[in-house]
Design a protein around this motif. Structure first.
Motif, PDB file in Angstrom:
ATOM      1  N   HIS A  50       0.855  -1.192   0.000  1.00 37.96           N
ATOM      2  CA  HIS A  50       0.000   0.000   0.000  1.00 37.96           C
ATOM      3  C   HIS A  50       0.887   1.237   0.000  1.00 37.96           C
ATOM      4  CE1 HIS A  50      -2.748  -3.086   1.442  1.00 37.96           C
ATOM      5  NE2 HIS A  50      -3.705  -2.317   0.981  1.00 37.96           N
ATOM      6  N   VAL A  51       0.627   2.134  -0.941  1.00 36.76           N
ATOM      7  CA  VAL A  51       1.342   3.407  -1.027  1.00 36.76           C
ATOM      8  C   VAL A  51       0.302   4.507  -1.142  1.00 36.76           C
ATOM      9  CG1 VAL A  51       2.982   4.784  -2.349  1.00 36.76           C
ATOM     10  CG2 VAL A  51       3.316   2.306  -2.174  1.00 36.76           C
ATOM     11  N   GLU A  52       0.288   5.380  -0.155  1.00 37.14           N
ATOM     12  CA  GLU A  52      -0.654   6.501  -0.132  1.00 37.14           C
ATOM     13  C   GLU A  52      -2.082   6.051  -0.410  1.00 37.14           C
ATOM     14  OE1 GLU A  52       0.824   9.645  -2.595  1.00 37.14           O
ATOM     15  OE2 GLU A  52       2.680   9.819  -1.429  1.00 37.14           O
ATOM     16  N   GLY A  53      -2.485   4.959   0.241  1.00 41.47           N
ATOM     17  CA  GLY A  53      -3.854   4.473   0.144  1.00 41.47           C
ATOM     18  C   GLY A  53      -4.184   3.649  -1.088  1.00 41.47           C
ATOM     19  N   GLN A  54      -3.197   3.423  -1.962  1.00 42.35           N
ATOM     20  CA  GLN A  54      -3.440   2.610  -3.153  1.00 42.35           C
ATOM     21  C   GLN A  54      -2.610   1.341  -3.111  1.00 42.35           C
ATOM     22  OE1 GLN A  54      -3.039   4.761  -6.807  1.00 42.35           O
ATOM     23  NE2 GLN A  54      -5.049   5.667  -6.515  1.00 42.35           N
TER      24      GLN A  54
END
Length: 100
Positions: A50-54
């Motif tokens: 997960h990176v910045e909610g994605q």
């Protein structure tokens, strides 16, 4: 990720299950990672991060990979009954003979 030939066009079907709810379909709009094949003795592994909610799919090397060597990872298909077994042709010494 898995690949299944679809129809006479020779277009493959490239899907990657990220979790119980999300599947990425890279059939028409994926990057080169969609062509990474399965092996029962892979040189890579995949993780969903997960990176910045994605969610993102990341491929990591399990060992040093030589120039020109094919990238592979274990697709880890769910175990199914004998009538639905998908044959494995990875050629590894310890091949399980089936993808699932």
């Amino acid at each position: 990720m898995f690949r299944v030939d679809v129809g006479m066009q020779g277009i493959g079907c490239y899907m990657f299950r990220m979790d119980d709810f999300d599947v990425v379909d890279a059939t028409m709009h994926g990057n080169a990672a969609r062509f990474i094949n399965h092996s029962c003795e892979p040189n890579c592994f995949s993780r969903v991060i997960h990176v910045e909610g994605q969610k993102h799919i990341v491929i990591f090397a399990l060992r040093r990979i030589l120039r020109g060597e094919e990238l592979t990872y274990d697709y880890k298909f769910p175990i199914e009954d004998a009538s639905n077994k998908l044959p494995c042709n990875c050629g590894a010494k310890r091949c399980r003979r089936f993808l699932n």
